[in-house]
Design a protein around this motif. Sequence first.
Motif, PDB file in Angstrom:
ATOM      1  N   GLY A 137       0.819  -1.202   0.000  1.00 52.64           N
ATOM      2  CA  GLY A 137       0.000   0.000   0.000  1.00 52.64           C
ATOM      3  C   GLY A 137       0.852   1.251   0.000  1.00 52.64           C
ATOM      4  N   SER A 138       0.177   2.409  -0.097  1.00 53.13           N
ATOM      5  CA  SER A 138       0.898   3.675  -0.213  1.00 53.13           C
ATOM      6  C   SER A 138       0.081   4.809   0.389  1.00 53.13           C
ATOM      7  N   ASP A 139       0.775   5.885   0.793  1.00 54.57           N
ATOM      8  CA  ASP A 139       0.121   7.039   1.404  1.00 54.57           C
ATOM      9  C   ASP A 139      -0.679   7.876   0.416  1.00 54.57           C
ATOM     10  N   ASP A 140      -0.550   7.632  -0.871  1.00 53.51           N
ATOM     11  CA  ASP A 140      -1.305   8.409  -1.852  1.00 53.51           C
ATOM     12  C   ASP A 140      -2.643   7.767  -2.192  1.00 53.51           C
ATOM     13  N   GLY A 141      -3.042   6.745  -1.434  1.00 49.06           N
ATOM     14  CA  GLY A 141      -4.336   6.094  -1.666  1.00 49.06           C
ATOM     15  C   GLY A 141      -4.301   4.993  -2.698  1.00 49.06           C
ATOM     16  N   THR A 142      -3.107   4.593  -3.136  1.00 47.57           N
ATOM     17  CA  THR A 142      -2.986   3.521  -4.121  1.00 47.57           C
ATOM     18  C   THR A 142      -2.275   2.328  -3.501  1.00 47.57           C
ATOM     19  N   PHE A 143      -2.267   1.226  -4.220  1.00 48.90           N
ATOM     20  CA  PHE A 143      -1.325   0.160  -3.884  1.00 48.90           C
ATOM     21  C   PHE A 143      -0.605  -0.251  -5.161  1.00 48.90           C
ATOM     22  N   PHE A 144       0.657  -0.624  -4.983  1.00 50.46           N
ATOM     23  CA  PHE A 144       1.559  -0.910  -6.092  1.00 50.46           C
ATOM     24  C   PHE A 144       1.731  -2.419  -6.262  1.00 50.46           C
ATOM     25  N   ILE A 145       1.869  -2.839  -7.511  1.00 53.83           N
ATOM     26  CA  ILE A 145       2.180  -4.226  -7.837  1.00 53.83           C
ATOM     27  C   ILE A 145       3.476  -4.222  -8.647  1.00 53.83           C
ATOM     28  N   TRP A 146       4.506  -4.910  -8.118  1.00 53.83           N
ATOM     29  CA  TRP A 146       5.795  -5.007  -8.796  1.00 53.83           C
ATOM     30  C   TRP A 146       6.036  -6.434  -9.271  1.00 53.83           C
ATOM     31  N   ASP A 160      -8.046   3.604  -2.107  1.00 51.23           N
ATOM     32  CA  ASP A 160      -8.577   4.329  -0.965  1.00 51.23           C
ATOM     33  C   ASP A 160      -8.591   5.810  -1.305  1.00 51.23           C
ATOM     34  N   ALA A 161      -9.432   6.570  -0.585  1.00 48.57           N
ATOM     35  CA  ALA A 161      -9.471   8.008  -0.824  1.00 48.57           C
ATOM     36  C   ALA A 161      -8.230   8.696  -0.282  1.00 48.57           C
ATOM     37  N   THR A 162      -7.552   8.094   0.694  1.00 43.54           N
ATOM     38  CA  THR A 162      -6.376   8.728   1.290  1.00 43.54           C
ATOM     39  C   THR A 162      -5.176   7.789   1.354  1.00 43.54           C
ATOM     40  N   ILE A 163      -5.277   6.675   2.113  1.00 43.07           N
ATOM     41  CA  ILE A 163      -4.121   5.816   2.373  1.00 43.07           C
ATOM     42  C   ILE A 163      -4.538   4.351   2.285  1.00 43.07           C
ATOM     43  N   VAL A 164      -3.698   3.526   1.670  1.00 44.45           N
ATOM     44  CA  VAL A 164      -3.868   2.073   1.687  1.00 44.45           C
ATOM     45  C   VAL A 164      -2.797   1.486   2.608  1.00 44.45           C
ATOM     46  N   ASN A 165      -3.235   0.781   3.644  1.00 41.38           N
ATOM     47  CA  ASN A 165      -2.308   0.176   4.596  1.00 41.38           C
ATOM     48  C   ASN A 165      -2.120  -1.323   4.378  1.00 41.38           C
ATOM     49  N   CYS A 166      -3.201  -2.024   4.043  1.00 39.76           N
ATOM     50  CA  CYS A 166      -3.152  -3.486   3.985  1.00 39.76           C
ATOM     51  C   CYS A 166      -3.582  -3.990   2.612  1.00 39.76           C
ATOM     52  N   VAL A 167      -2.829  -4.926   2.080  1.00 35.61           N
ATOM     53  CA  VAL A 167      -3.172  -5.607   0.834  1.00 35.61           C
ATOM     54  C   VAL A 167      -2.913  -7.093   1.048  1.00 35.61           C
ATOM     55  N   GLN A 168      -3.963  -7.907   0.911  1.00 38.28           N
ATOM     56  CA  GLN A 168      -3.848  -9.339   1.171  1.00 38.28           C
ATOM     57  C   GLN A 168      -4.378 -10.149  -0.007  1.00 38.28           C
ATOM     58  N   PRO A 169      -3.616 -11.106  -0.518  1.00 39.12           N
ATOM     59  CA  PRO A 169      -4.119 -11.989  -1.571  1.00 39.12           C
ATOM     60  C   PRO A 169      -4.920 -13.146  -0.984  1.00 39.12           C
TER      61      PRO A 169
END
Length: 247
Positions: A137-146, A160-169
Amino acid sequence: MAKSTRGSYEQKFDRAWEVLLVRWHDNKVVNAMTNYDSADPPTSTIRYDRSARKRLPIPQPKVLKSYNMGMGGVDLHDQLLGALESALDSPALSEQERCWRRLSADYQSRYCGHCNTTTDIKEANFFGRDGQFILAGSDDGTFFIWERQTAAIVRVLRGDATIVNCVQPHPRLCLLASSGIDSCVRLWGPLPEGAPQERCVADAEHAAQANQQRMNADPMDMMLLNFGSRVAGGDEAPGQGIPCRTS
């Protein structure tokens, strides 16, 4: 090389060591070496032209733009290592503690682009049948996939409108769950071919650069900026993140 036109560059590949050497003419000659990136195709960067008295684009080798995107993380890593080396000299530490601290500074791969300056932690996970992707996740409301092997950004999604903290598959299905500051958890799955990608960030490279600037900014400035954007704008519209600081 110093007398060549600003923005010109030359490259040479060392087959024995499998390393590409790049020399670029900026304000002065800049040298770079890489064993994974390339100089072509060249990108562009903005520099002030004294004769024209304005800022103009000049060519820039691709490897240098890749380096600039991640240099904040490299500089921070070097700074932390310097602090760690000073701490290792303390006579109060046992030999076992010194060993643990030396080992804790090591890593195998580095994935750049997301930002973590506002909340305590950003969850990172493997994704794919063979763990071929990395999520965070990221503070810009997105999450990244590398891509795990190359560290290349595959996709940036607005979670998210603000911050994404958790991403779970999901352990078995091709499904992701993300959560952040919003009062909801979002589930992500494959879309039919040709379906609109409403939550996909079109310019992933720009998002990564904006996050890098945000991480290099003063924390107090960013806190005031975030606070001011919420007060001025009230409730934020879905899909609109906190503005990143511009250069």
